[in-house]
Design an enzyme around this catalytic site. Structure first.
Site, PDB file in Angstrom:
ATOM      1  N   CYS A 163      52.199  32.599  15.352  1.00  0.00           N
ATOM      2  CA  CYS A 163      51.554  31.398  15.886  1.00  0.00           C
ATOM      3  C   CYS A 163      51.575  30.277  14.851  1.00  0.00           C
ATOM      4  O   CYS A 163      51.117  30.454  13.711  1.00  0.00           O
ATOM      5  CB  CYS A 163      50.116  31.731  16.287  1.00  0.00           C
ATOM      6  SG  CYS A 163      49.125  30.289  16.684  1.00  0.00           S
ATOM      7  N   HIS A 185      41.508  18.200  20.044  1.00  0.00           N
ATOM      8  CA  HIS A 185      41.987  16.940  19.475  1.00  0.00           C
ATOM      9  C   HIS A 185      40.773  16.042  19.241  1.00  0.00           C
ATOM     10  O   HIS A 185      39.975  15.828  20.166  1.00  0.00           O
ATOM     11  CB  HIS A 185      42.909  16.224  20.455  1.00  0.00           C
ATOM     12  CG  HIS A 185      44.180  16.947  20.794  1.00  0.00           C
ATOM     13  ND1 HIS A 185      45.399  16.594  20.269  1.00  0.00           N
ATOM     14  CD2 HIS A 185      44.417  17.983  21.631  1.00  0.00           C
ATOM     15  CE1 HIS A 185      46.343  17.391  20.782  1.00  0.00           C
ATOM     16  NE2 HIS A 185      45.774  18.240  21.604  1.00  0.00           N
ATOM     17  N   ASP A 198      47.054  15.598  12.970  1.00  0.00           N
ATOM     18  CA  ASP A 198      48.153  15.840  13.909  1.00  0.00           C
ATOM     19  C   ASP A 198      49.435  15.216  13.361  1.00  0.00           C
ATOM     20  O   ASP A 198      49.436  14.104  12.842  1.00  0.00           O
ATOM     21  CB  ASP A 198      47.810  15.247  15.286  1.00  0.00           C
ATOM     22  CG  ASP A 198      48.710  15.787  16.388  1.00  0.00           C
ATOM     23  OD1 ASP A 198      48.199  16.528  17.250  1.00  0.00           O
ATOM     24  OD2 ASP A 198      49.925  15.476  16.378  1.00  0.00           O
ATOM     25  N   CYS A 233      48.018  29.480  13.505  1.00  0.00           N
ATOM     26  CA  CYS A 233      47.545  30.525  12.578  1.00  0.00           C
ATOM     27  C   CYS A 233      48.217  30.356  11.229  1.00  0.00           C
ATOM     28  O   CYS A 233      47.572  30.489  10.169  1.00  0.00           O
ATOM     29  CB  CYS A 233      47.848  31.915  13.126  1.00  0.00           C
ATOM     30  SG  CYS A 233      46.733  32.493  14.427  1.00  0.00           S
ATOM     31  N   HIS A 237      42.650  33.670  16.445  1.00  0.00           N
ATOM     32  CA  HIS A 237      43.699  33.317  17.403  1.00  0.00           C
ATOM     33  C   HIS A 237      43.208  33.561  18.818  1.00  0.00           C
ATOM     34  O   HIS A 237      43.032  34.702  19.241  1.00  0.00           O
ATOM     35  CB  HIS A 237      44.984  34.110  17.156  1.00  0.00           C
ATOM     36  CG  HIS A 237      46.058  33.735  18.141  1.00  0.00           C
ATOM     37  ND1 HIS A 237      46.860  32.641  17.973  1.00  0.00           N
ATOM     38  CD2 HIS A 237      46.404  34.274  19.321  1.00  0.00           C
ATOM     39  CE1 HIS A 237      47.678  32.533  19.005  1.00  0.00           C
ATOM     40  NE2 HIS A 237      47.425  33.522  19.845  1.00  0.00           N
ATOM     41  N   HIS A 283      47.383  28.085  20.649  1.00  0.00           N
ATOM     42  CA  HIS A 283      46.232  28.497  19.837  1.00  0.00           C
ATOM     43  C   HIS A 283      45.204  27.408  20.104  1.00  0.00           C
ATOM     44  O   HIS A 283      45.477  26.228  19.818  1.00  0.00           O
ATOM     45  CB  HIS A 283      46.614  28.573  18.344  1.00  0.00           C
ATOM     46  CG  HIS A 283      45.490  28.965  17.432  1.00  0.00           C
ATOM     47  ND1 HIS A 283      45.617  29.953  16.465  1.00  0.00           N
ATOM     48  CD2 HIS A 283      44.231  28.494  17.313  1.00  0.00           C
ATOM     49  CE1 HIS A 283      44.480  30.073  15.805  1.00  0.00           C
ATOM     50  NE2 HIS A 283      43.624  29.191  16.309  1.00  0.00           N
ATOM     51  N   THR A 304      50.964  22.448  24.391  1.00  0.00           N
ATOM     52  CA  THR A 304      52.258  22.847  23.834  1.00  0.00           C
ATOM     53  C   THR A 304      52.119  23.906  22.752  1.00  0.00           C
ATOM     54  O   THR A 304      53.096  24.607  22.455  1.00  0.00           O
ATOM     55  CB  THR A 304      53.012  21.639  23.244  1.00  0.00           C
ATOM     56  OG1 THR A 304      52.212  21.040  22.227  1.00  0.00           O
ATOM     57  CG2 THR A 304      53.333  20.619  24.334  1.00  0.00           C
ATOM     58  N   HIS A 319      42.831  24.479  20.472  1.00  0.00           N
ATOM     59  CA  HIS A 319      42.569  23.401  19.518  1.00  0.00           C
ATOM     60  C   HIS A 319      41.907  22.236  20.228  1.00  0.00           C
ATOM     61  O   HIS A 319      42.185  21.962  21.397  1.00  0.00           O
ATOM     62  CB  HIS A 319      43.858  22.945  18.827  1.00  0.00           C
ATOM     63  CG  HIS A 319      44.983  22.621  19.769  1.00  0.00           C
ATOM     64  ND1 HIS A 319      45.765  23.608  20.343  1.00  0.00           N
ATOM     65  CD2 HIS A 319      45.445  21.441  20.258  1.00  0.00           C
ATOM     66  CE1 HIS A 319      46.667  23.038  21.129  1.00  0.00           C
ATOM     67  NE2 HIS A 319      46.489  21.724  21.107  1.00  0.00           N
ATOM     68  N   ASN A 357      43.667  20.333  25.848  1.00  0.00           N
ATOM     69  CA  ASN A 357      44.659  20.574  26.890  1.00  0.00           C
ATOM     70  C   ASN A 357      44.735  22.075  27.134  1.00  0.00           C
ATOM     71  O   ASN A 357      44.835  22.857  26.183  1.00  0.00           O
ATOM     72  CB  ASN A 357      46.014  20.026  26.460  1.00  0.00           C
ATOM     73  CG  ASN A 357      45.990  18.510  26.269  1.00  0.00           C
ATOM     74  OD1 ASN A 357      45.333  17.808  27.020  1.00  0.00           O
ATOM     75  ND2 ASN A 357      46.690  18.022  25.260  1.00  0.00           N
TER      76      ASN A 357
HETATM   77  P1  5GP Z   1      48.781  20.199  22.638  1.00  0.00           P
HETATM   78  O1  5GP Z   1      49.969  19.461  23.196  1.00  0.00           O
HETATM   79  O2  5GP Z   1      49.038  21.690  22.632  1.00  0.00           O
HETATM   80  O3  5GP Z   1      47.472  19.837  23.234  1.00  0.00           O
HETATM   81  O4  5GP Z   1      48.654  19.739  21.127  1.00  0.00           O
HETATM   82  C1  5GP Z   1      49.475  20.219  20.110  1.00  0.00           C
HETATM   83  C2  5GP Z   1      49.456  19.185  19.025  1.00  0.00           C
HETATM   84  O5  5GP Z   1      49.972  19.788  17.846  1.00  0.00           O
HETATM   85  C3  5GP Z   1      50.338  17.967  19.318  1.00  0.00           C
HETATM   86  O6  5GP Z   1      49.536  16.797  19.310  1.00  0.00           O
HETATM   87  C4  5GP Z   1      51.379  17.981  18.198  1.00  0.00           C
HETATM   88  O7  5GP Z   1      51.685  16.694  17.729  1.00  0.00           O
HETATM   89  C5  5GP Z   1      50.707  18.831  17.138  1.00  0.00           C
HETATM   90  N1  5GP Z   1      51.633  19.571  16.298  1.00  0.00           N
HETATM   91  C6  5GP Z   1      52.695  20.317  16.723  1.00  0.00           C
HETATM   92  N2  5GP Z   1      53.312  20.884  15.677  1.00  0.00           N
HETATM   93  C7  5GP Z   1      52.625  20.496  14.566  1.00  0.00           C
HETATM   94  C8  5GP Z   1      52.789  20.769  13.175  1.00  0.00           C
HETATM   95  O8  5GP Z   1      53.699  21.491  12.734  1.00  0.00           O
HETATM   96  N3  5GP Z   1      51.889  20.203  12.340  1.00  0.00           N
HETATM   97  C9  5GP Z   1      50.869  19.403  12.777  1.00  0.00           C
HETATM   98  N4  5GP Z   1      50.052  18.891  11.844  1.00  0.00           N
HETATM   99  N5  5GP Z   1      50.681  19.128  14.082  1.00  0.00           N
HETATM  100  C10 5GP Z   1      51.555  19.673  14.966  1.00  0.00           C
HETATM  101 ZN    ZN Z   2      47.076  31.353  16.400  1.00  0.00          ZN
END
Ligand code: 5GP
Ligand code: ZN
Length: 117
Positions: free
Chosen positions: A7, A105, A33, A10, A49, A101, A98, A103, A90
């Site tokens: 992950c 925002h 982010d 993680c 996780h 795990h 995307t 999270h 989300n």
């Molecule tokens: P989701 O789309 O799952 O709600 O949010 C995932 C977030 O993780 C996105 O806003 C994306 O920009 C961020 N993200 C994806 N990969 C990485 C990474 O390797 N490092 C950091 N700091 N953020 C990431």
């Molecule tokens: Zn995880």
């Protein structure tokens, strides 16, 4: 499962993959982010996780409560609370998740539209 070797989040919380850390303790990890959608865009995760909100179990209430409380602390530390900020979770692909795990925002530093897209 306490951790998942494959992950991305993680691995960020473990320090295996670098990120701009904002806060950490034994329960949570917060970092900037990589693709910010607002002047301040921080992600906060429980170290445990949990793939998504849809995977929460009864035993996860405390860790999710702690994660939310730490999110509010971070928003105050970053002075987002005076003008306001938004927490977004989300859940599932149609909602834009995307990384699987869970999270939160933390978005601030600009006015937010409603309803969200
Ligand atoms: P989701 O789309 O799952 O709600 O949010 C995932 C977030 O993780 C996105 O806003 C994306 O920009 C961020 N993200 C994806 N990969 C990485 C990474 O390797 N490092 C950091 N700091 N953020 C990431
Ligand atoms: Zn995880």
């Amino acid at each position: 499962m306490a951790n998942n070797d494959r992950c991305l989040f993680c691995r960020i919380a473990n320090g295996e993959i670098s990120a701009r850390k904002v806060y950490e303790d034994d329960d949570v990890f917060a970092f900037e982010d990589i693709n910010p959608q607002a002047p301040t865009h921080v992600l906060i995760i429980p170290r445990k996780h949990i793939a998504s909100m849809d995977d929460l179990g009864d035993g996860d209430a405390a860790i999710i409560g702690t994660t939310l409380a730490r999110a509010a602390d971070i928003a105050r530390t970053l002075h987002l609370n005076s003008d306001g900020y938004r927490l977004v979770v989300n859940t599932g692909e149609a909602a834009g998740q995307t990384v699987f795990h869970v999270h939160f925002h933390i978005l601030g530093g600009r006015n937010m539209g409603w309803p969200p897209g």
